[in-house]
Design a protein around this motif. Structure first.
Motif, PDB file in Angstrom:
ATOM      1  N   SER A  23      46.748  52.555  46.896  1.00  0.00           N
ATOM      2  CA  SER A  23      47.256  53.922  46.737  1.00  0.00           C
ATOM      3  C   SER A  23      48.686  53.902  46.203  1.00  0.00           C
ATOM      4  N   GLU A  24      49.466  52.889  46.546  1.00  0.00           N
ATOM      5  CA  GLU A  24      50.815  52.757  45.990  1.00  0.00           C
ATOM      6  C   GLU A  24      50.757  52.476  44.490  1.00  0.00           C
ATOM      7  N   ILE A  25      49.815  51.646  44.066  1.00  0.00           N
ATOM      8  CA  ILE A  25      49.615  51.388  42.639  1.00  0.00           C
ATOM      9  C   ILE A  25      49.190  52.676  41.936  1.00  0.00           C
ATOM     10  N   ASN A  26      48.240  53.400  42.531  1.00  0.00           N
ATOM     11  CA  ASN A  26      47.723  54.643  41.943  1.00  0.00           C
ATOM     12  C   ASN A  26      48.753  55.768  41.933  1.00  0.00           C
ATOM     13  N   ALA A  27      49.803  55.661  42.735  1.00  0.00           N
ATOM     14  CA  ALA A  27      50.844  56.690  42.784  1.00  0.00           C
ATOM     15  C   ALA A  27      51.917  56.487  41.715  1.00  0.00           C
ATOM     16  N   ASP A  28      51.831  55.411  40.958  1.00  0.00           N
ATOM     17  CA  ASP A  28      52.827  55.103  39.925  1.00  0.00           C
ATOM     18  C   ASP A  28      52.416  55.759  38.605  1.00  0.00           C
ATOM     19  N   PRO A  29      53.205  56.715  38.106  1.00  0.00           N
ATOM     20  CA  PRO A  29      52.847  57.401  36.857  1.00  0.00           C
ATOM     21  C   PRO A  29      52.703  56.463  35.663  1.00  0.00           C
ATOM     22  N   VAL A  31      51.523  53.375  35.732  1.00  0.00           N
ATOM     23  CA  VAL A  31      50.220  52.721  35.862  1.00  0.00           C
ATOM     24  C   VAL A  31      49.112  53.683  35.435  1.00  0.00           C
ATOM     25  N   MET A  32      49.214  54.923  35.851  1.00  0.00           N
ATOM     26  CA  MET A  32      48.127  55.880  35.669  1.00  0.00           C
ATOM     27  C   MET A  32      48.154  56.607  34.324  1.00  0.00           C
ATOM     28  N   ARG A  33      49.185  56.436  33.536  1.00  0.00           N
ATOM     29  CA  ARG A  33      49.340  57.239  32.316  1.00  0.00           C
ATOM     30  C   ARG A  33      48.193  57.074  31.333  1.00  0.00           C
ATOM     31  N   TRP A  34      47.490  55.966  31.333  1.00  0.00           N
ATOM     32  CA  TRP A  34      46.394  55.717  30.391  1.00  0.00           C
ATOM     33  C   TRP A  34      45.025  55.965  31.010  1.00  0.00           C
ATOM     34  N   ILE A  35      44.976  56.361  32.269  1.00  0.00           N
ATOM     35  CA  ILE A  35      43.712  56.501  32.994  1.00  0.00           C
ATOM     36  C   ILE A  35      43.388  57.978  33.167  1.00  0.00           C
ATOM     37  N   GLY A  36      42.196  58.376  32.739  1.00  0.00           N
ATOM     38  CA  GLY A  36      41.767  59.762  32.871  1.00  0.00           C
ATOM     39  C   GLY A  36      42.732  60.707  32.197  1.00  0.00           C
ATOM     40  N   ASP A  37      43.223  61.692  32.953  1.00  0.00           N
ATOM     41  CA  ASP A  37      44.189  62.643  32.396  1.00  0.00           C
ATOM     42  C   ASP A  37      45.629  62.197  32.647  1.00  0.00           C
ATOM     43  N   GLY A  38      45.796  61.007  33.198  1.00  0.00           N
ATOM     44  CA  GLY A  38      47.130  60.474  33.444  1.00  0.00           C
ATOM     45  C   GLY A  38      47.726  60.857  34.781  1.00  0.00           C
ATOM     46  N   SER A  39      46.967  61.570  35.605  1.00  0.00           N
ATOM     47  CA  SER A  39      47.476  61.994  36.912  1.00  0.00           C
ATOM     48  C   SER A  39      47.501  60.835  37.902  1.00  0.00           C
TER      49      SER A  39
END
Length: 177
Positions: A23-29, A31-39
């Protein structure tokens, strides 16, 4: 229990201790910028991800692995195989995918884990073909895809978010372990 060891990593099924670090990895913008809608994803959404990945393991015989450093036992992310149901055009395919914490980027971990996962897919699970779907502009993932020996097959548009996707493929006849 399915586990894969590489020189530096352990790829394994998920356990309860993985929820908070993922969840800490998933909370990093970043990391998530390329996944789904970037949320970013919160703790509950991350728990849902892990549950879904574990169900895919049970249903399909493959899924996303928890990836930990052998030296420390630290969870660094997720790498594995999935059926990309969110993209109906590719729902009959098996996709290789990865997500690592930012502090683990640029050290070859994604490539090391992805190579082991691709070998698992083509040799252990008997898949004839694997795809990688990369959002255009994500040069770091593109680099991992090239290292896997995958070739660009076609471009597509994400049906919900509208961004350009690049679909790469490799099949058993092209794979060089």
């Amino acid at each position: 229990m399915t586990e894969i060891r590489t020189p530096r990593l352990l790829l394994r099924r998920w356990n309860d201790d993985d929820l908070v670090p993922l969840s800490e990895i998933n909370a990093d913008p970043e990391v998530m910028r390329w996944i789904g809608d970037g949320s970013v994803r919160d703790l509950d959404e991350t728990a849902g991800d892990i549950e879904r990945w574990e169900e895919e393991w049970d249903d399909e015989g493959f899924g996303l692995f928890a990836v930990e450093l052998l030296a420390s036992g630290e969870l660094i992310g997720a790498v594995g195989l999935t059926v990309p149901d969110a993209l109906p055009e590719f729902a009959h395919e098996v996709e290789i995918t990865w997500r690592l914490g930012r502090s683990f980027w640029g050290q070859g971990y994604a490539s090391e884990a992805a190579h082991a996962t691709l070998e698992f897919a083509l040799q252990d699970r008997g898949l004839d073909r694997v795809i990688a779907i990369n959002r255009a502009g994500n040069d770091e993932s593109e680099n991992v895809i090239r290292k896997l020996g995958m070739e660009l097959d076609r471009n597509a548009t994400h049906p919900v978010h509208g961004h350009l996707l690049q679909v790469h493929t490799i099949d058993l006849t092209e794979y060089d372990a």
